[in-house]
Design a protein around this motif. Structure first.
Motif, short mmCIF file in Angstrom:
data_model
loop_
_atom_site.label_atom_id
_atom_site.label_comp_id
_atom_site.label_asym_id
_atom_site.label_seq_id
_atom_site.Cartn_x
_atom_site.Cartn_y
_atom_site.Cartn_z
N CYS A 264 -6.71 -6.49 -6.46
CA CYS A 264 -6.06 -6.75 -7.76
C CYS A 264 -7.05 -7.37 -8.73
CB CYS A 264 -4.87 -7.66 -7.56
SG CYS A 264 -3.98 -8.02 -9.06
N VAL B 30 2.06 -0.78 -11.52
CA VAL B 30 0.61 -0.91 -11.37
C VAL B 30 0.22 -0.59 -9.93
CG1 VAL B 30 -1.36 -2.47 -11.54
CG2 VAL B 30 0.47 -2.60 -13.23
N CYS C 176 -3.53 -7.29 -14.20
CA CYS C 176 -2.35 -6.90 -13.43
C CYS C 176 -1.30 -7.99 -13.65
CB CYS C 176 -2.68 -6.78 -11.95
SG CYS C 176 -1.22 -6.51 -10.91
#
Length: 141
Positions: free
Chosen positions: A134, A29, A138
């Motif tokens: 973020c 990610v 995630c």
């Protein structure tokens, strides 16, 4: 043995940055590897993501060799690796309401110096940027 390091700042907390390092599934990610999968192949002890944990990030495997929450995370590549004796140490220091990230690596092989310089700069920047923005979903969030 060739080595390189890069130091960057992230407005994210050391705890948030560390989670992105420790959770194997978060690596693709924050590295923006849409085609790669990562998983913890072997659990560490006493923390499953800690020392001894092995994560598989196609096509390599990495073993955690230092796990000091919010301050230090280190790993070595095992099995197939383009750089022999590769080791990365990531040190996190609280600074100005965020985190100073020092990403250092060493290893041997043809072109290792250039590869390590590129890798440390790139990984440090990607980690710092993603940890600061973020979103839910995630794996490290």
């Amino acid at each position: 043995m060739p080595s390189a390091s890069a130091t960057v700042f992230s407005p994210a907390s050391p705890e948030a940055v560390f989670r992105h390092l420790a959770v194997a599934e978060a690596w693709p990610v924050w590295m923006r590897l849409s085609v790669a999968r990562a998983r913890r192949a072997t659990a560490g002890t006493p923390d499953p993501n800690g020392v001894g944990a092995v994560r598989a990030i196609f096509p390599v495997k990495e073993k955690v060799v230092a796990y000091e929450p919010s301050t230090h995370y280190a790993y070595v590549m095992i099995g197939f690796t383009p750089i022999r004796n590769y080791r990365a140490d990531v040190r996190l220091t609280p600074k100005n309401g965020g985190t100073e990230i020092e990403y250092a690596a060493s290893g041997e092989g043809p072109g290792a110096g250039a590869v390590l310089r590129f890798a440390t700069r790139t990984l440090a920047k990607l980690l710092a940027g993603h940890a600061s923005r973020c979103k839910p979903g995630c794996p490290a969030h």
